[in-house]
Design an enzyme around this catalytic site. Structure first.
Site, PDB file in Angstrom:
ATOM      1  N   CYS A 226       0.552  -1.678   0.047  1.00 49.77           N
ATOM      2  CA  CYS A 226       0.563   0.077   0.212  1.00 49.77           C
ATOM      3  C   CYS A 226       0.799   1.245   0.212  1.00 49.77           C
ATOM      4  CB  CYS A 226      -0.726   0.120   1.223  1.00 49.77           C
ATOM      5  SG  CYS A 226       0.190  -0.775   2.508  1.00 49.77           S
ATOM      6  N   HIS A 703      -1.899   1.179   7.914  1.00 50.24           N
ATOM      7  CA  HIS A 703      -1.734   1.170   6.574  1.00 50.24           C
ATOM      8  C   HIS A 703      -1.644   1.796   5.803  1.00 50.24           C
ATOM      9  CE1 HIS A 703      -3.021  -1.581   3.728  1.00 50.24           C
ATOM     10  NE2 HIS A 703      -4.946  -0.762   3.551  1.00 50.24           N
TER      11      HIS A 703
END
Ligand SMILES: *[C@@H]1O[C@H](CO)[C@@H](O)[C@H](O)[C@H]1NC(C)=O
Ligand SMILES: *[C@@H]1O[C@H](CO)[C@@H](O)[C@H](O)[C@H]1NC(C)=O
Ligand SMILES: *[C@@H]1O[C@H](CO)[C@@H](O)[C@H](O)[C@H]1NC(C)=O
Ligand SMILES: CC(=O)N[C@H]1CO[C@H](CO)[C@@H](O)[C@@H]1O
Ligand SMILES: [Zn+2]
Length: 746
Positions: A226, A703
């Site tokens: 990510c 994240h």
């Protein structure tokens, strides 16, 4: 991962939990053979999830340490292992440019095309080849060895890819944990099942017909990538750069021979991703080749760990710059000191010199210039230099305070521990924590880290609070001062609760049993004179008669051994675990908000250099702790601002979660640009936001997301707006210009 020296092809390392390791280290360092510091059997419980699966995202040296095989086998033979835990054996693998210990092997789901419900799981090393997976599958699913099956890899619900080259490694094929490998075997008539309709529809067919808005395109997560996708989305939405690639301008400028570059490979792989994203033919793109290339050139980005998106962006901008540098032969340029010449002259010279060595679309788009001024505290020599930058790394105002949650254990044996939330100075000492708790009433207290029913550490009041991590279980004990005379010496006694096993051996004439710790340990201050076996025993009995054992202020430095039957009778396990919350726990924690402009101001604030990083003063001819001031001289067309959210100190790694408020339009730098307007080529100073790369969550489990859907559409709107602004005068008398409004990327 860790760098290791290893000369054999079959080399392993073993993981040992940090807590046990610390206990053990303490034990061997102090040479103290007391039962209280004996680490016991190796206990890796904290590293496991259910059924001995390794927890995700463990960090070396913080959560575990690695032992070479020989040392591990020694430890194992000396201490043994609790609960039949499996040894955490990990292979040392040979990756491009480094050797690493593969803490997390790749876990692949395996199934047959004819029966996709029967899924098996198997772990592979990144250095294994696809062929190795094929062999395992053939064996598992009893497919004939000479069957020559086809392999498909399913990385999401909609995409399936045929793996044609079975001789590449998992690493090069970008296989990561959680992917499913499907094996297809020929029908008896020699045809392939998947060539029949509706089975194994390759997503490529589907995508060929998709005509979406170019640039609005997802990037498939290749397992913790990510951070990379987020950076790619930001860059993809930077108009001057994307236009440059879509117009194929890069083909003329690829620099294959630059020793600082990547032989054009990064630029080509990047161009490929951008072209796919802007083709309008794909809902999403798999940046597999790009990722592999990045991994080849910067092995820190290999594999699976979370990375800082900024780190990758910086690497990528560097790589693209060198791959596309128009300067083929870098000449040597002697840098001249400012020597009191006017800023304008020195700045122009610095920029000219920079362009003589660095000239690329990246420089055109992203590079700006700042001025740094150093002043010697002794001779007041002023040194001015102008340096190019590719992004602004701005600090966040650091809170000088810290909120800690601790348990207070009072002397009253009947009261339960009370959980408090207190505000302490971040740079404070343990005494400040005590003061905050007692509101300066001066109750004597001792602060301790309790782990596994024992004192992991007892802090001295003068110790720095930075030694205490937020995740530590901190108990603050009220201590009675029983000393009558002023000069009587007090000792601090720690008490552990131990349970005897039932095993007794009367053969040798005495009892023999093993023990395990339970409950909360206790602390007590006593005059030294009272520390005799007899008086302690008496004291203990007195307090012990106080029924509720759990605080039975019955402290000794030795452990109190409980007979299992007595424990059953008098010790209430549930009651002992209970605690109450102080009202300070109800007060919601305040989130501080700062303005982006404040961070930029901080960036330009005068600072004094630190001891570790002094400046060599040419006049004094020695290192000096000079004062340093940075100023912005000129800004690029697209400005990248990096918020320094991660702070690393000797004791802790911290993510600052201060909210930074930033404007979407018209971020104005005209007030803080040193270079004054009035020249023909006025630098851009007002910026609109085009992209944000955001990291959610903590340091380890964070994240990185780019809300591609939201941002892309929002971005579309912004860009449209921007292009409208292109043909309108900005500011007072400004003529329509072909210049795009400056854009800002954070
Ligand atoms: C046990 O610990 C105490 C306190 O640390 C120490 O004084 C004593 O010498 C230790 N005993 C042994 C046998 O090491
Ligand atoms: C191992 O450590 C865990 C905590 O990390 C603890 O709960 C458990 O009781 C320990 N096991 C043994 C057998 O000591
Ligand atoms: C206690 O038991 C252990 C293991 O069975 C044995 O080695 C040790 O000698 C025994 N000690 C006593 C005092 O009986
Ligand atoms: C900002 C930047 O990329 N500067 C580079 C310019 O070229 C010199 C010499 O090749 C490099 O050392 C700099 O890093
Ligand atoms: Zn000086």
């Amino acid at each position: 991962t860790t760098k290791v020296e290893c000369y054999s092809s079959l080399c392993y390392r073993y993981l040992v939990g940090r807590r046990w390791f610390d206990l053990w280290e303490e034990y061997v360092k102090t040479g103290d053979q007391n039962s209280s510091s004996f680490p016991g059997r190796i206990n890796n419980t904290e590293l496991f999830e259910n059924s001995y699966r390794l927890k995700e995202r463990l960090v070396e040296n913080e959560d575990f340490v690695l032992f070479p095989a020989e040392a591990w086998h020694k430890l194992l033979s000396w201490y043994g292992m609790v609960d039949e835990q499996p040894a955490l054996e990990r292979k040392v693998i040979d990756l491009p440019s480094t050797l690493k210990v593969e803490i997390y092997p790749v876990e692949i789901f395996l199934c047959l095309h004819s029966n996709m419900d029967d899924v098996e799981t198997e772990q592979f090393s990144r250095t294994d080849t696809i062929l190795a997976i094929q062999k395992v599958m053939q064996k598992r699913f009893e497919v004939a060895e000479d069957a020559e099956p086809r392999l498909w890899m399913k990385s999401s619900d909609t995409s399936c890819e045929r793996l044609r080259n079975i001789h590449v490694t998992l690493l090069d094929a970008c296989l990561s944990s959680g992917m499913t490998m499907i094996m297809e075997v020929r029908n008896s008539d020699g045809t392939w099942p998947s060539s029949r309709p509706q089975i194994m529809r390759n997503s490529v067919d589907e995508q060929d017909t998709y005509r979406g808005q170019p640039g609005v395109c997802g990037l498939t997560n290749l397992g913790n990538t990510c951070f990379m996708n987020s950076a790619l989305q930001c860059l993809s939405n930077t108009p001057p750069l994307t236009e440059y690639f879509l117009r194929n301008s890069y083909l003329d400028e690829l620099n294959f021979n630059n020793p600082l570059g990547m032989k054009g490979e990064i630029a080509e792989a990047y161009a490929d991703v951008i072209k796919q994203m802007w083709s309008g033919r794909h809902y999403s793109v798999v940046p597999r080749i790009f990722k592999t290339k990045v991994g080849h050139f910067a092995s820190q980005f290999l594999g699976y760990q979370q990375h800082d998106s900024q780190e990758l962006l910086s690497f990528l901008l560097d790589g693209l710059h060198e791959d596309l540098n128009r300067v083929k032969n870098k000449e040597y340029i002697e840098l001249r000191d400012a020597d009191g010449r006017p800023d304008q002259e020195v700045a122009e010279e610095a920029w000219r010199n920079h362009r003589r060595r660095n000239d690329s679309v990246i420089v055109d788009t992203f590079h700006g210039l700042f001025k740094s001024t150093l002043v010697c505290p002794e001779c007041h020599k002023v040194s001015v230099t102008f340096d190019p930058f590719c992004y602004l790394s701005v600090p966040l105002p650091v809170s000088k305070e810290r909120v800690m949650e601790v348990f207070f254990v009072s002397l009253d044996p009947l009261s339960k521990p009370v959980q408090h939330r207190v505000v302490v100075p971040k740079a404070g000492k343990v005494i400040d924590l005590c003061m905050a708790l007692s509101q300066a009433t001066g109750i004597p207290m001792v602060v301790a880290d309790v782990f596994n029913h024992r004192f992991y550490k007892i802090y001295h009041v003068d110790e720095s609070l930075s030694c205490i991590l937020d995740r530590d279980d901190i108990f603050v004990y009220e201590i009675s001062s029983t000393c009558e005379g002023e000069d009587e010496e007090e000792v601090l006694l720690a008490v552990y609760m131990r349970e005897r096993s039932h095993y007794r051996d009367y053969g040798s004439g005495g009892s023999n049993y093993s023990t395990t710790l339970f409950g909360h340990p206790l602390l007590m201050a006593l005059p030294r004179a009272q520390c005799t076996r007899d008086s302690l025993y008496q004291l203990f009995l007195q307090h012990g008669s106080n029924v509720l054992w759990h605080h039975l202020a019955a402290p000794l430095y030795v452990a109190i051994d409980w007979d299992p039957d007595m424990k059953k009778k008098y010790y209430n396990e549930n009651e002992a675990e209970k605690y109450v919350k102080d009202q300070s726990m109800d007060v919601p924690q305040q989130q501080t908000t700062v303005q982006l402009q404040e961070c930029i101001e901080l960036f330009t604030t005068v600072e004094t250099l630190e001891e570790e990083n002094p400046w060599y003063c040419p006049t004094c001819k020695k290192h000096q702790l000079a004062t340093k001031k940075l100023d912005l001289w000129s800004l690029p067309e697209v400005l990248i601002i990096h918020l320094k959210r991660f702070s690393y100190t000797k004791y802790s790694r911290e993510k600052l979660d201060t909210i930074v408020d930033f404007p979407l339009r018209h971020l104005d730098f005209s007030g803080c640009l040193l270079r004054k307007a009035g020249t023909d080529c006025e630098p851009p100073s007002r910026y609109d936001l085009i992209a944000v790369s955001n990291h959610y969550g903590g340091l380890r489990d964070g994240h990185c997301t780019f809300h591609s859907f939201y941002i892309n559409w929002g971005l579309g709107a912004l860009l449209k707006d921007t292009s409208v602004m292109d043909c309108q005068p900005r500011g007072s008398n400004r003529q329509p210009s072909s210049h795009r409004a400056g854009s800002l990327t954070i």
